[in-house]
Design an enzyme around this catalytic site. Structure first.
Site, short mmCIF file in Angstrom:
data_model
loop_
_atom_site.label_atom_id
_atom_site.label_comp_id
_atom_site.label_asym_id
_atom_site.label_seq_id
_atom_site.Cartn_x
_atom_site.Cartn_y
_atom_site.Cartn_z
N GLU A 169 37.72 30.80 38.17
CA GLU A 169 38.13 30.00 39.33
C GLU A 169 38.04 28.50 39.09
O GLU A 169 38.80 27.74 39.68
CB GLU A 169 37.32 30.39 40.57
CG GLU A 169 37.80 31.69 41.25
CD GLU A 169 37.29 32.95 40.58
OE1 GLU A 169 36.54 32.85 39.59
OE2 GLU A 169 37.65 34.05 41.05
N HIS A 193 31.67 39.10 50.43
CA HIS A 193 33.12 39.17 50.46
C HIS A 193 33.69 38.94 51.85
O HIS A 193 34.82 39.33 52.12
CB HIS A 193 33.61 40.55 49.98
CG HIS A 193 33.46 40.78 48.51
ND1 HIS A 193 32.25 40.95 47.90
CD2 HIS A 193 34.38 40.86 47.51
CE1 HIS A 193 32.43 41.15 46.60
NE2 HIS A 193 33.70 41.10 46.34
#
Ligand code: TPP
Ligand code: TPP
Ligand code: MG
Ligand code: MG
Lengths: 354, 338, 338, 354
Positions: D87, D156
């Site tokens: 990322e 999440h």
């Protein structure tokens, strides 16, 4: 907590902040010395206490700010570990060691660099106790420093405590003076949950009376550092000094300002804050961090929720301007909250007609 | 595609023989994982369970051989795809399934779920859902052991895709710098979600990366019980002897989609054929017979595991759900006021 | 300690000769950096300037040789310790010094300061104060060039300490995966702040890490103008030809503290002696004389640079400070309301 | 912005959100289709538009949520780049490409994973325009998704928009319906500053009338999705649906609720919000993110500051509980703001005696 208790806790915990110049002169220590002493005492008391960070050992001179000077000589390089420039690895190792039962201190050289370690802090340190259903916990202290006013510019000056306050599972602490630094650090190390410990570079040289060995300032307790009756000025860290200055000036003009040093930014001592504002009916919240979406928004909101009918004016908020921190000194001074803004906010509350 | 065991310091190494009791131990762990996985998939398929579940079909053996080389109190840090690691490490099936099913009796009172199993009694310390984040944390356990001199070894499991993330790099370098008693077990199943190995890096082999830290690295066929166990045991011995970390790249296959129910039509047919040929379960069965176990003995073991599993499912699905006020507990040591 | 040029695919390579005009170009860039640096330090010492300044004393040549291999419109992404990179790339001294001094006439109107110089006209696109963060960003410029087919090359400079951070790893892997026209120039000055190389990694050489990505890597003596230029030019040629990235490890020394005024008593005396012996400035002077430049010619060049520098300082220190309302500009495209 | 303008902007921009079932049936699209179409149109219109993210190309099936399905086939793998799980590299490459003049879209698969890319977002994307004195800018869209209610648990499900709102230089957008998703995405891609584009997994299947090609919803403009006179309910994203449901229920009980969908979370459309609350005198702010230190605190604070004397009750805030998001469904439902809480908060404002 009642008002009386608040006062008492102030008497017990509040350090000499320079507002009582008539006290007998005790030995003075700087905030750097206070932090160094707190680490030293904690490491002597518990061999589970370790420190990981860049340049922290003797070979590197005991840290860029000398906070850990002398410690690796005393406690060895297994407990004072100089690390590579690898903040994720530093933070992860501290999380793991904490779950294993040590009490690690992770040093992140400057607060902006938490941005490379947010996953470990937010997804792991903050959540492991909860996600494990309480089977494990993370007794970790994350020490970091920052501060506006030294010309370090956009990537070395941010105050990001509001991010962490928004993350359930983290405590956030910041001292405004050397004695509190010592007492809060000992309490943070002994806390069984992760604590973000924010230092301000501009405070490192500031002196307090030495509070002596094994001094503690409890987490979650604010200090009423100046009593007053007209308006409550709530702040933490370096701006406590500005707050006290302004309160002193306004006293001469007949405005009595009560100054609260939160010390624990989150979860903060809502009882002390609410009691004070219930008494004064007016409040100003001040921080160096960007005003928008800062911790002041939460504090102001809770005050409006709790005391809407009693407030004589809307709670005022003061914080950093809405831009990156500029490098040029003139711009940096325009960015940072100043005493005129504090005075003006207090006057706004005093002059408000409801 | 079979993999020769190779280290980054010597060339290919010879696989030794194995003690029969150890082989049986590996077999039992493997079959416990396999039976569990099949059961989970059937519960999910039938709707008796509804949750996210990352099947380890194809990776059962890698981890069973690894865990067979550890002690109960050695530490494990694993990932969302970690149920095989946890079972092979010893987490009781009843508590595990209850957790996956979100019950109050689960390892984590239902708060964690399949991606966040913790069970300190069997050394399962952290299970993370963030790719790569387990490696730095594993160093912390190893560092605690090093400081305490407790002789424990920490193993951390992760996938091939995880080796491209920053946390991998930082953790590898730090582990070697401090000579930590930690084992980095990369279960190279050749895919990270939908992305094939060759599309996420231009290096041939993960084990090549060990040299970038001066670390010992070993590549091994994770479907070969003898080779895998030998490599695992050697890494454990090194770590316990204070000789530092090892990166193990265990070649295996993810025989299904990324999570249960996920499509895997992006896998080319050759890859599917190759992975079927390398299925560790029939291979292990053959190996057991070669080592003079009878099919009857093996079947009896599996039957015992089945019974344990049935009881565990029964326990889990009949367990109560957690109380709503659990959201105020375990945030901090002190409970959050209502 | 002199460094032989070595790549990770072949062994040591021979240094070729250099065209005299190019050598003069390198000399001029180097001396411009050197005079600038000395001037900065004297301004800071005398209190005429008060700001944070990361001296590049000891690293002047590395970057001058690199930039001499680039075009003006090639991209540069560098760090806080990047003033040599910027000057060698062509940023005008007046705008640069004005920025360092926080003046409205600076490259960035005083908002950025020495750690954040940007000057697109000379390809200086991003200067970061966060260790390692420039590498992923450099990939972005290279990716833009690849997509546009504009033939530009991107160079990113960073230190040895930066090679242990996650961003390095992710960026290296991605650059090779996409075969980006980017050059990773590691100025290995053997220290990251107070930490010596051997205390931050157990690998001997940063260039070893190139192999972990299947990337070409070259280690070179950054104080040897001919070798450094040759390596730089080869990397630029590769990138421009679409052959992908190169990691260059240029060995050099940080001859002072981490930033101006910082103590460096942690450096052992042997190290200090070694670095003094390798000072690139006298070495380059000798090389120039060997290439038939006279001391008079060289001195004349330096005198010209001095004059330019004096004028730049004059300009900068007499420039106005920015207006306070600049804090409401450049946050977004639209100005923030007062 | 006046009230009349607000109404008008609603008429112009507000999509069909299901509250007007009597409209003639147009072609319906899901939010996934809307996002896919927006990307497709933007890529066709400007070859500088590129997408980087894990699994986004054809070989991987066009993204885990299929948002980029069909695009690499059409625009090539140089413009739709499947990335490694990196990322920081994704974000950094997009920052660099944006400064170079492209209009990259960085896909972060789930919002919790921004924690590994915060440095690039906060120290770089947000600040480069300012730190360069306006010489460069970062026309970047960061797409990500999240959502509570699908049992993904603690790592999440987080909604972290409050962090980004606190960072000067970033805009934050979230659609509550498919048509807005399309229109906001086009505007975000055309914006010359970085935009965080937050999607909610639970909304992906929701349908709107297809707003057609080249549809835009301007950034910074809220939609008054239901008019009312007693209380203003301010929200964004998935909870807009809950808000509309509750407003419908309360209408039957004689309470007239005005519902505002911010669409741009920050900097938000303060004119529309203030005008509405000036009219109703009461406000409730609702979001799925953790309540404490959420964006609701800033919105409530600004309302108290602007309308203190006009407010009939303190602004109420509703948000997620103060813990990590639990996995077990019963706990997740206890965590997430629910309609009873919304109703209760509205009743609190209605029954308040000042
Ligand atoms: C930082 C981060 N990015 C993205 C994801 C989404 N994600 C979950 S699993 C996965 C693939 C991981 O591949 P690999 O490491 O090979 O492990 P495997 O799933 O194959 O066991 C991805 C991208 C994540 N969890 N964390
Ligand atoms: C992520 C991050 N961590 C820590 C720092 C503090 N810091 C600034 S420079 C530096 C040393 C960098 O060393 P190296 O990469 O070798 O570059 P050099 O300074 O030697 O040029 C450190 C630790 C930082 N800027 N960013
Ligand atoms: Mg994989
Ligand atoms: Mg260095």
């Amino acid at each position: 907590m009642s008002e009386a208790q608040t006062r008492q806790s102030q008497t017990l915990d509040a350090p000499d902040n320079g507002a009582q110049p008539d006290k007998p002169k005790a030995k003075q220590i700087t905030m750097v010395q206070a932090l160094n002493a707190a680490l030293d005492e904690a490491m002597a008391a518990d061999e589970g206490v370790i420190l990981l960070g860049e340049d922290v050992a003797a070979k590197q001179g005991g840290g860029v700010f000398k906070i850990s000077a002398g410690l690796s000589e005393k406690y060895g390089e297994n407990r004072i570990r100089a690390t590579p420039i690898s903040e994720q690895a530093i933070m992860g190792a501290c999380v793991g060691a904490a779950v294993a039962g040590l009490r690690p201190i992770a040093e992140i050289m400057l607060m902006n660099f938490v941005t490379v370690a947010m996953d470990q802090i937010v997804n792991h340190a903050a959540k492991l106790r909860f996600m494990s259903g309480g089977q494990t916990n993370v007794p970790l202290v994350i020490r970091t420093t920052t501060g506006v006013g030294v010309g370090f510019g956009g990537q070395h000056s941010d105050m990001l405590e509001a991010w962490f306050a928004h993350v359930p599972g983290l405590k956030i602490v910041t001292p405004s003076n050397a004695a509190d630094a010592k007492g809060l650090m000992r309490s943070a190390i002994e806390c069984n949950d992760p604590v973000i410990f924010i230092e301000n570079i501009l405070c490192y040289g500031m002196k307090s009376d030495d509070p002596g060995v094994d001094y503690r300032v409890p987490l979650g307790k604010a200090a009423v550092v100046r009593e007053g009756s007209d308006v409550t000025l709530i702040t933490y860290g370096r701006t406590v000094l500005d707050a006290l200055d302004v309160a002193g000036q306004l006293a001469e003009q007949g405005i009595s300002v009560e100054v609260i040093d939160l010390r624990t930014i989150a979860p903060y001592d809502e009882a002390t804050v609410t009691a004070s504002v219930r008494k004064t009916g007016r409040a100003v919240v001040l921080h160096e961090a960007v005003r928008a979406y800062g911790t002041g928004a939460e504090i102001a909101s809770r005050l409006h929720e709790a005391l809407f009918n009693e407030l004589k004016a809307p709670v005022q908020r003061i914080g950093g301007a809405f831009s990156a921190v500029p490098m040029a000194s003139v711009l940096e001074q325009a960015w940072i909250p100043n005493k005129d803004q504090i005075t003006a906010a207090i006057r706004t509350t005093m002059e408000w007609k409801r | 595609m079979t993999t020769k065991t190779a280290t980054n310091d010597t060339a290919t190494i010879e696989t030794a023989s194995i003690d029969r009791a150890k082989l049986l131990d590996i077999y039992t762990r493997t079959m416990k994982v396999a039976r569990f996985d099949e059961k989970m998939r059937s519960l999910l398929m039938s709707g008796k369970l509804a949750t996210i579940y990352y099947t380890m079909r194809g990776q059962e053996l890698v981890t069973s051989a690894m865990m067979a080389a550890l002690n109960q109190d050695d530490y494990l840090v694993t990932t969302y795809r970690g149920q095989h690691d946890q079972i092979a490490k010893g987490v009781p099936l009843d508590l595990l399934i209850a957790e996956i099913a979100g019950r109050a009796t689960g390892t984590c009172k239902g708060k964690g779920g399949s991606m966040h199993i913790t069970h300190p009694a069997t050394g399962v310390m952290v299970t993370t859902g963030v790719v790569g984040s387990g490696l730095p944390i594993a160093n912390g356990f190893a560092l605690a052991s090093q400081n305490r001199g407790d002789g424990k070894v920490t193993v951390t499991c992760f996938g091939d895709g995880a080796t491209n993330i920053g946390a991998f790099h930082e953790a590898m370098n730090m582990a070697q710098l401090y000579k930590l008693p930690v084992i980095f077990l990369c279960q190279n199943n050749r895919y990270g979600e939908h992305t094939a190995f060759a599309d996420h890096t231009k290096v041939d082999s993960i084990v090549t990366r060990a040299a970038a830290y001066g670390m010992k690295g070993v590549k091994v066929d994770g479907n070969d019980a003898l080779a895998m166990y030998q490599v695992a045991q050697a890494a454990v011995d090194r770590a316990r002897a204070g000789e530092g970390p090892t990166l193990i790249e265990a070649m295996c296959y993810r025989m299904m989609g990324h999570f249960f129910g996920a499509d895997f039509s992006y896998m080319p047919p050759e890859h599917i054929a190759e992975m079927k040929a390398e299925d560790p379960l029939p291979k292990l069965n053959t190996l057991m017979l070669e080592h003079q176990f009878t099919q009857g003995e093996l079947d009896a073991i599996v039957a015992g595991l089945e019974a344990e599993l049935e009881a565990a499912v029964e326990f889990a699905l009949n367990s109560p759900f957690p109380d709503a006020d659990e959201i105020r507990k375990d945030v901090f040591e002190e409970e959050i006021a209502a």
